[in-house]
Design a protein around this motif. Structure first.
Motif, PDB file in Angstrom:
ATOM      1  N   MET A   1      35.184  30.707  24.727  1.00  0.00           N
ATOM      2  CA  MET A   1      34.684  31.551  25.825  1.00  0.00           C
ATOM      3  C   MET A   1      35.094  30.955  27.161  1.00  0.00           C
ATOM      4  SD  MET A   1      32.794  33.912  24.360  1.00  0.00           S
ATOM      5  CE  MET A   1      31.131  34.403  24.851  1.00  0.00           C
ATOM      6  N   ASP A   2      34.784  29.681  27.331  1.00  0.00           N
ATOM      7  CA  ASP A   2      35.012  29.009  28.606  1.00  0.00           C
ATOM      8  C   ASP A   2      36.469  29.151  29.015  1.00  0.00           C
ATOM      9  OD1 ASP A   2      34.236  27.458  30.807  1.00  0.00           O
ATOM     10  OD2 ASP A   2      35.151  25.692  29.889  1.00  0.00           O
ATOM     11  N   ARG A   3      37.379  28.937  28.073  1.00  0.00           N
ATOM     12  CA  ARG A   3      38.789  28.951  28.422  1.00  0.00           C
ATOM     13  C   ARG A   3      39.182  30.312  28.980  1.00  0.00           C
ATOM     14  NH1 ARG A   3      40.786  28.422  23.867  1.00  0.00           N
ATOM     15  NH2 ARG A   3      39.868  26.378  23.409  1.00  0.00           N
ATOM     16  N   SER A   4      38.867  31.368  28.242  1.00  0.00           N
ATOM     17  CA  SER A   4      39.321  32.687  28.690  1.00  0.00           C
ATOM     18  C   SER A   4      38.616  33.082  29.993  1.00  0.00           C
ATOM     19  CB  SER A   4      39.065  33.732  27.601  1.00  0.00           C
ATOM     20  OG  SER A   4      37.740  33.595  27.136  1.00  0.00           O
ATOM     21  N   LEU A   5      37.363  32.678  30.139  1.00  0.00           N
ATOM     22  CA  LEU A   5      36.654  33.004  31.380  1.00  0.00           C
ATOM     23  C   LEU A   5      37.343  32.326  32.561  1.00  0.00           C
ATOM     24  CD1 LEU A   5      34.293  34.479  32.619  1.00  0.00           C
ATOM     25  CD2 LEU A   5      32.922  32.427  32.338  1.00  0.00           C
ATOM     26  N   THR A   6      37.683  31.035  32.378  1.00  0.00           N
ATOM     27  CA  THR A   6      38.368  30.309  33.453  1.00  0.00           C
ATOM     28  C   THR A   6      39.663  31.030  33.813  1.00  0.00           C
ATOM     29  OG1 THR A   6      37.541  28.342  32.332  1.00  0.00           O
ATOM     30  CG2 THR A   6      39.074  27.996  34.158  1.00  0.00           C
ATOM     31  N   ARG A   7      40.427  31.424  32.769  1.00  0.00           N
ATOM     32  CA  ARG A   7      41.690  32.098  33.057  1.00  0.00           C
ATOM     33  C   ARG A   7      41.424  33.368  33.877  1.00  0.00           C
ATOM     34  NH1 ARG A   7      43.188  32.944  27.562  1.00  0.00           N
ATOM     35  NH2 ARG A   7      44.889  34.363  28.098  1.00  0.00           N
ATOM     36  N   ILE A   8      40.428  34.141  33.481  1.00  0.00           N
ATOM     37  CA  ILE A   8      40.121  35.379  34.224  1.00  0.00           C
ATOM     38  C   ILE A   8      39.743  35.036  35.661  1.00  0.00           C
ATOM     39  CG2 ILE A   8      38.404  37.200  34.446  1.00  0.00           C
ATOM     40  CD1 ILE A   8      38.378  37.332  31.374  1.00  0.00           C
ATOM     41  N   ARG A   9      38.924  33.994  35.826  1.00  0.00           N
ATOM     42  CA  ARG A   9      38.463  33.636  37.175  1.00  0.00           C
ATOM     43  C   ARG A   9      39.630  33.160  38.033  1.00  0.00           C
ATOM     44  NH1 ARG A   9      32.574  31.889  36.349  1.00  0.00           N
ATOM     45  NH2 ARG A   9      31.720  33.976  35.952  1.00  0.00           N
ATOM     46  N   GLN A  10      40.695  32.657  37.366  1.00  0.00           N
ATOM     47  CA  GLN A  10      41.864  32.204  38.124  1.00  0.00           C
ATOM     48  C   GLN A  10      42.826  33.347  38.376  1.00  0.00           C
ATOM     49  OE1 GLN A  10      43.460  28.920  35.991  1.00  0.00           O
ATOM     50  NE2 GLN A  10      41.936  27.464  36.760  1.00  0.00           N
ATOM     51  N   GLY A  11      42.411  34.549  38.079  1.00  0.00           N
ATOM     52  CA  GLY A  11      43.225  35.710  38.433  1.00  0.00           C
ATOM     53  C   GLY A  11      43.978  36.318  37.266  1.00  0.00           C
ATOM     54  N   TRP A  12      43.871  35.699  36.077  1.00  0.00           N
ATOM     55  CA  TRP A  12      44.540  36.242  34.907  1.00  0.00           C
ATOM     56  C   TRP A  12      44.004  37.637  34.620  1.00  0.00           C
ATOM     57  CZ3 TRP A  12      42.556  37.593  30.061  1.00  0.00           C
ATOM     58  CH2 TRP A  12      43.511  37.842  29.068  1.00  0.00           C
ATOM     59  N   ASP A  13      44.854  38.486  34.142  1.00  0.00           N
ATOM     60  CA  ASP A  13      44.455  39.874  33.894  1.00  0.00           C
ATOM     61  C   ASP A  13      44.917  40.258  32.504  1.00  0.00           C
ATOM     62  OD1 ASP A  13      43.675  42.510  34.161  1.00  0.00           O
ATOM     63  OD2 ASP A  13      44.112  42.412  36.324  1.00  0.00           O
ATOM     64  N   ARG A  14      43.998  40.775  31.667  1.00  0.00           N
ATOM     65  CA  ARG A  14      44.373  41.042  30.285  1.00  0.00           C
ATOM     66  C   ARG A  14      45.563  41.992  30.236  1.00  0.00           C
ATOM     67  NH1 ARG A  14      39.631  43.187  27.630  1.00  0.00           N
ATOM     68  NH2 ARG A  14      38.836  41.074  27.424  1.00  0.00           N
ATOM     69  N   THR A  15      45.591  42.966  31.185  1.00  0.00           N
ATOM     70  CA  THR A  15      46.658  43.973  31.153  1.00  0.00           C
ATOM     71  C   THR A  15      48.029  43.331  31.389  1.00  0.00           C
ATOM     72  OG1 THR A  15      46.170  44.334  33.469  1.00  0.00           O
ATOM     73  CG2 THR A  15      45.172  45.865  31.890  1.00  0.00           C
ATOM     74  N   ASN A  16      48.159  42.537  32.462  1.00  0.00           N
ATOM     75  CA  ASN A  16      49.474  41.928  32.710  1.00  0.00           C
ATOM     76  C   ASN A  16      49.307  40.572  33.376  1.00  0.00           C
ATOM     77  OD1 ASN A  16      48.344  42.930  34.901  1.00  0.00           O
ATOM     78  ND2 ASN A  16      49.972  44.367  35.427  1.00  0.00           N
ATOM     79  N   LYS A  17      50.060  39.584  32.869  1.00  0.00           N
ATOM     80  CA  LYS A  17      49.896  38.231  33.385  1.00  0.00           C
ATOM     81  C   LYS A  17      50.604  38.067  34.720  1.00  0.00           C
ATOM     82  CE  LYS A  17      49.904  34.615  31.067  1.00  0.00           C
ATOM     83  NZ  LYS A  17      49.072  34.531  32.268  1.00  0.00           N
ATOM     84  N   VAL A  18      50.114  37.095  35.512  1.00  0.00           N
ATOM     85  CA  VAL A  18      50.743  36.791  36.797  1.00  0.00           C
ATOM     86  C   VAL A  18      51.669  35.594  36.587  1.00  0.00           C
ATOM     87  CG1 VAL A  18      50.267  36.462  39.230  1.00  0.00           C
ATOM     88  CG2 VAL A  18      48.510  37.394  37.731  1.00  0.00           C
ATOM     89  N   ASP A  19      52.717  35.466  37.430  1.00  0.00           N
ATOM     90  CA  ASP A  19      53.608  34.321  37.255  1.00  0.00           C
ATOM     91  C   ASP A  19      52.885  33.021  37.595  1.00  0.00           C
ATOM     92  OD1 ASP A  19      54.895  34.116  40.483  1.00  0.00           O
ATOM     93  OD2 ASP A  19      53.670  35.776  39.776  1.00  0.00           O
ATOM     94  N   ASP A  20      53.127  32.018  36.772  1.00  0.00           N
ATOM     95  CA  ASP A  20      52.356  30.772  36.858  1.00  0.00           C
ATOM     96  C   ASP A  20      52.432  30.122  38.230  1.00  0.00           C
ATOM     97  OD1 ASP A  20      52.290  29.451  33.505  1.00  0.00           O
ATOM     98  OD2 ASP A  20      51.961  31.438  34.343  1.00  0.00           O
ATOM     99  N   GLY A  21      53.568  30.229  38.866  1.00  0.00           N
ATOM    100  CA  GLY A  21      53.771  29.530  40.135  1.00  0.00           C
ATOM    101  C   GLY A  21      52.601  29.729  41.080  1.00  0.00           C
ATOM    102  N   GLU A  22      52.062  30.928  41.059  1.00  0.00           N
ATOM    103  CA  GLU A  22      51.037  31.232  42.053  1.00  0.00           C
ATOM    104  C   GLU A  22      49.643  31.249  41.455  1.00  0.00           C
ATOM    105  OE1 GLU A  22      52.362  34.943  43.617  1.00  0.00           O
ATOM    106  OE2 GLU A  22      54.030  34.023  44.682  1.00  0.00           O
ATOM    107  N   LYS A  23      49.572  31.190  40.118  1.00  0.00           N
ATOM    108  CA  LYS A  23      48.265  31.404  39.504  1.00  0.00           C
ATOM    109  C   LYS A  23      47.287  30.290  39.876  1.00  0.00           C
ATOM    110  CE  LYS A  23      47.006  30.670  35.411  1.00  0.00           C
ATOM    111  NZ  LYS A  23      47.328  30.446  34.005  1.00  0.00           N
ATOM    112  N   SER A  24      47.682  29.053  39.526  1.00  0.00           N
ATOM    113  CA  SER A  24      46.684  27.974  39.555  1.00  0.00           C
ATOM    114  C   SER A  24      46.346  27.543  40.980  1.00  0.00           C
ATOM    115  CB  SER A  24      47.228  26.773  38.784  1.00  0.00           C
ATOM    116  OG  SER A  24      48.390  26.320  39.444  1.00  0.00           O
ATOM    117  N   LEU A  25      46.693  28.380  41.943  1.00  0.00           N
ATOM    118  CA  LEU A  25      46.406  28.015  43.322  1.00  0.00           C
ATOM    119  C   LEU A  25      44.918  27.730  43.510  1.00  0.00           C
ATOM    120  CD1 LEU A  25      47.397  27.500  46.023  1.00  0.00           C
ATOM    121  CD2 LEU A  25      47.547  29.925  46.513  1.00  0.00           C
ATOM    122  N   LEU A  26      44.142  28.328  42.634  1.00  0.00           N
ATOM    123  CA  LEU A  26      42.693  28.192  42.779  1.00  0.00           C
ATOM    124  C   LEU A  26      42.185  26.882  42.206  1.00  0.00           C
ATOM    125  CD1 LEU A  26      39.885  30.609  41.944  1.00  0.00           C
ATOM    126  CD2 LEU A  26      40.350  29.125  43.902  1.00  0.00           C
ATOM    127  N   ALA A  27      42.878  26.394  41.183  1.00  0.00           N
ATOM    128  CA  ALA A  27      42.361  25.252  40.411  1.00  0.00           C
ATOM    129  C   ALA A  27      41.832  24.152  41.325  1.00  0.00           C
ATOM    130  CB  ALA A  27      43.463  24.716  39.517  1.00  0.00           C
TER     131      ALA A  27
END
Lengths: 470, 470, 470
Positions: C444-470
């Motif tokens: 649960m935690d993993r997928s929630l974190t990914r969603i909170r970092q902007g991941w979207d089930r429909t289409n993924k974002v390019d990694d370069g910009e994703k983890s900006l939040l981390a």
């Protein structure tokens, strides 16, 4: 956490790379402390001194030169000299033309001089831009950088650019800058470091006075009386029992003293039929220290709570528990062991009102924290402080009445014909509550509201503009 | 509640009616969150992306275009890209000429790069006005608007106009703006979101260490010893009795640790005969975490108070009350039921000193609230923190001495030849109080004051400037 | 303590010596109060009135003239008129050209008009510089100067110079100025004085509702039941025993209500697979009042602590102590006087968890003070409010479980087949803790974190910009 200036440091942040030199007039303690701090923040520091070659130890890496030479070398000059020695600066006027002079001086006591040091300096060197700053900091802070209560640098001056330059320096030193406006504010800034809780003096005196009085009063009534009459020594009661009788008394009286002036003011306005005449000074002064009165009252209530809660821990009480005859501090008359429901009701309501009163008390205390009261609109603040305040007073008074109950009937309550403490402390709060109740009567309330909205018994105002306040 | 910029939005408030477009570089999470928020506040938003046609889902109503096209369309550009990808911005320099670039980036850890991201960006695009802002906010806040701890937007930059433009936008988003000065402050702002109570680490470690040590020490002394010797299991004592022995011990030690460095520093200055030599680092670090030490000590004292007050509620105690042999946690030696006045004196003073000490403790805690300490002049603050602080320490130490009283005489207090906990915890505070007392002796005090006023044993300063500090 | 403007008062501080005249339109209460205050601060005041010769009593030393004449005589005009009467100002446009108009008006209720009074005024007199100011102050303050919650003057306007002029005046009156930006902020300022704890309404209703319900529920279960069945009157229990059962119940439920929305939101995001869809309104509203819910819960917990601590003081309890059969409120089943170690364990852990829970509770309360939470980075704030918050909830829930222990087994706990209060209040917190536990499971935690970092089930974002939040 606030910084309040508009930075104008040049786009090419040369300032960051190659430090501009700053000049300090005066090689005294303050001068050296400041210089040390500036060096640590990466500035170059130049000292101006009367005798550059014998001006005591200077921070390593700085040099001392004549005032005029030092002035020429820097755009920003810190004046770390006593006001008495300012006069020589007049002769330096040409060299100081257009420079920013930072006046960090404080006086030894208030109103020593007709005008603020900074204003005097400005008068001496009209061509310079005088900025009052850093004077609210301790030398310790100037030497070692910001600490808790020393994060803020207040500054004021007539030139925005000059203030920005000083503010920039202050932030580089790690401080937070608060702009207090034009140089007219200098006096206020110079008085700031001298004050030691001025608005707390009167309330503290009242608190100490009341405490002392009731302590001796009860000492005579209880300890000395018992010794004289029965001959047994209960002096140990001084530590807890007596304290726990005095503190609530003082607390209740002081709480009611917070609300008495407001009631008096209301009746004064009703009597005068206008709100446009100033109150007598004593009333004004009284009103201005209501907050402090309330907070001291809260402190006493807090001690009362702690003293009450540790009662079961007392050797005296524990010792009693083990014996057939149980006598307690609070409810002495109950020696029969049959369960008395009325007594239970009374004892429980006595405790409940006390707790609820104290709870509201704490709430009032919290809302008077600067950060909380600033977040409240005045409507909210007055709601809490007046509505909830009176509720608190009501609960605490009721608490005391329930404590007394029918004690006042028994002759044993009047050793040497003295009144019990709780009766004495009930006078003021009762008066306040009765007067407040009168003010809440429709007739009174209506005319008071009209007066507060600007109505004047002598001549009415046109309605169009009256209810603007409503 | 503070907003600190001078608004320059044009007199004809067209801005309010027809929103100017804002540009966001980067379509990552932060970019989208920010964009969504800007849209909700009535701005038009344009995204600049490497691949405008496949840059993932964007907030409805926004469009994505090439970086250069997006840059041209707006005067304000939010850079929501990783610092690693900044380099390509160099090629956009012409399009970004004169634009306001808002750097919202943070790093994953401190000192990752020689210069702050914003300064790096400014170096890449010298023609643009870089403003560091919004980086102290959580993405949650950027998406959903201000919440409690997220009301403030810190910004810094070299161009006043640029900062004003950004500040205007921030206020429209409902934030409060705090200007932190020139771009040199960028590093500080970038480090801010990374910190997690840095200054609390050391004090917390000390607290945990002391607690653990004394817990085990007393566990052995009391529980295990009783089990081994008498063979009866009193392990339930761990929960309350032991905790209530450990907490006051830790609290007192930590409180005295707040005042020990100050005393050491004073003696160091006396020994060196000057105040202008820096203290050893360990002493500096120690002094910087005094506030945190004190607050932790207060927390432990608070727990101690609660643990003490619930003693009568404990089954163990209630159970004892019903039996002939009454033995209590605090005063074990008292098994005789004859009333002992000296014992009453001691027990009551023990409790009183504890209460008064705790009261002062709480007062110190309140004055260390940011909003309260900011409202105090440093003279008031130092009065409270040092004078009242030492009084607190004195009361608490006295409280502990009264607790011990003559226990240390009885051999039963030394199971397995171990010292009672209260004796161990009295060492540090006693030392501190004795040293402080020495410093208050006229001779010591006089020379210390002179040193603190800048006097130097090697060579004296001319009087004119010396007493500036007084 | 903050003042936030850049002073522009002329270098030759003539302003200080010879006061410039200020003009006040409107001779109503507000006008006169303001005038009086300005006079006391050394300004010359001129009134503009419809009928200068019959406009009621004015402060001595001021004169009344026609609006146009008054306007010409001063550069700064205070508009102390009702918005309804603004229209006539349109005719004065030529005389008011270039003047600074200070709009101090408030409305009787929110959203009475399409646009803010100040904006309306600006529209009527486009040539003037309208500044909204002073409207957040009470008339009492305007008349008598700053007091605690009335130190701050918020102002906003489109002209920086105009705002500086007003700010200068405000500081001369002794106020602290907070610039709220352009005139678009006027509506906000006008609504400010009208609010009375808007965000507290819902939480207060919930608190009152819960308290009332449980009071009656327990009244029936305990008092009425005992009366009907055994016929003896224990109504006195209402005051303390019942209150002390209701308060902890309400407190625990409200605390868990602070954390329930967060958990729901998390599951909603997991279900939707994105964080970019807004939550339903009820959830948003709920989340916005979490702080207030928590503080009310703390208040109830505080009362619970006090009510618990005074138990030994109650006549009812003291009376019991003296009798063979000791029965206590908390642990009724224990009538045997043999010492039961398990019982001691339970009773002590019950008390300990309560104390530790309350300690954390207080810590949470302190960090939600504005000045404290502003000093925290959002990482620190969320650490305290979420991590420590859940720990608090856990302790308090455990406290309640230990209280209940095996009571639920005994049939006597179900008078009239009603559940004990503590069982009812355990439902919500248990649910929250279980759900939170589920969310902490790695998957649960993993997928929630990914969603909170902007991941979207429909289409993924390019990694370069994703983890900006981390």
């Amino acid at each position: 956490m606030e910084s309040t200036f508009v930075s104008l440091c040049p786009l090419n942040s040369a300032a960051a790379t190659e430090p501009e030199p700053l000049c300090i007039f005066g090689t005294g303690d303050l001068g050296r402390s400041l210089g040390q701090r500036l060096l640590q923040s990466g500035y170059r520091v130049v000292y101006g001194s009367r005798k550059p070659h014998s001006c005591g130890p200077l921070p390593p890496g700085t040099q001392a030169m004549s005032h005029s030479a030092a002035a020429q070398s820097a755009a920003l000059v810190f004046i770390c000299i006593h006001r008495e020695h300012y006069n020589f600066l007049e002769t330096l006027a040409p060299q100081l033309q257009g420079k920013v002079l930072v006046d960090v001086s404080n006086n030894l006591k208030k109103n020593l001089y007709p005008e603020a040091n900074a204003e005097y300096l400005q008068r001496l060197v009209p061509g310079a831009h005088v900025v009052k700053a850093f004077n609210t900091l301790s030398a310790w802070t100037l030497q070692n950088g910001p600490s808790d209560a020393n994060r803020q640098v207040y500054l004021c001056g007539n030139s925005a650019e000059a203030k920005q330059a000083v503010a920039e320096t202050a932030t580089k030193l790690g401080f937070t800058v608060l702009d207090r406006g034009s140089l007219c504010a200098a006096r206020e800034l110079e008085d700031f470091p001298l004050q030691l809780f001025p608005e707390w003096r009167l309330p503290l005196r009242i608190a100490v006075g009341l405490t002392a009085f009731f302590y001796f009063y009860l000492l005579i009534r209880i300890v000395i009386y018992t010794y004289v009459q029965k001959g047994d020594d209960i002096s140990f009661r001084i530590m807890v029992s007596l304290a726990n009788k005095v503190f609530p008394i003082v607390s209740l009286i002081m709480l009611s003293l917070c609300y008495l002036p407001g009631v008096i003011a209301a009746f004064l306005q009703l009597y005068r039929g206008t709100k446009y005449r100033r109150f007598p000074d004593w009333l004004d002064r009284w009103m201005l220290c209501r907050k402090q009165l309330g907070l001291l009252a809260l402190a006493f209530a807090f001690l009362h709570v702690l003293y009450t809660l540790i009662i079961p821990q007392r050797y005296y009480v524990r010792n009693r528990i083990k014996h057939p005859v149980v006598l307690f501090i609070k409810i002495k008359e109950n020696k029969t062991s049959a369960f008395d429901s009325a007594l239970a009701w009374r004892s429980d309501s006595f405790l409940s009102t006390g707790i609820l009163g104290f709870g509201l008390y704490v709430l009032l205390g919290i809302t008077s924290l600067p950060s909380v009261s600033n977040a409240l609109s005045w409507r909210e603040f007055s709601f809490v402080q007046s509505k909830l305040g009176y509720l608190t007073l009501f609960f605490c008074t009721l608490h005391t009445y329930l404590y007394g109950w029918n004690k006042f009937l028994k002759p044993t309550s009047y050793p040497w014909y003295t009144l019990p403490g709780y009766l004495l402390c009930l006078i003021v709060p009762t008066v306040v509550l009765v007067l407040k109740f009168l003010l809440l009567l429709p007739c009174m309330d209506r005319s008071l509201t009209r007066i507060r909205q600007g109505w004047d018994r002598t001549n009415k105002v046109d309605d169009g503009e009256k209810s603007l306040l409503a």
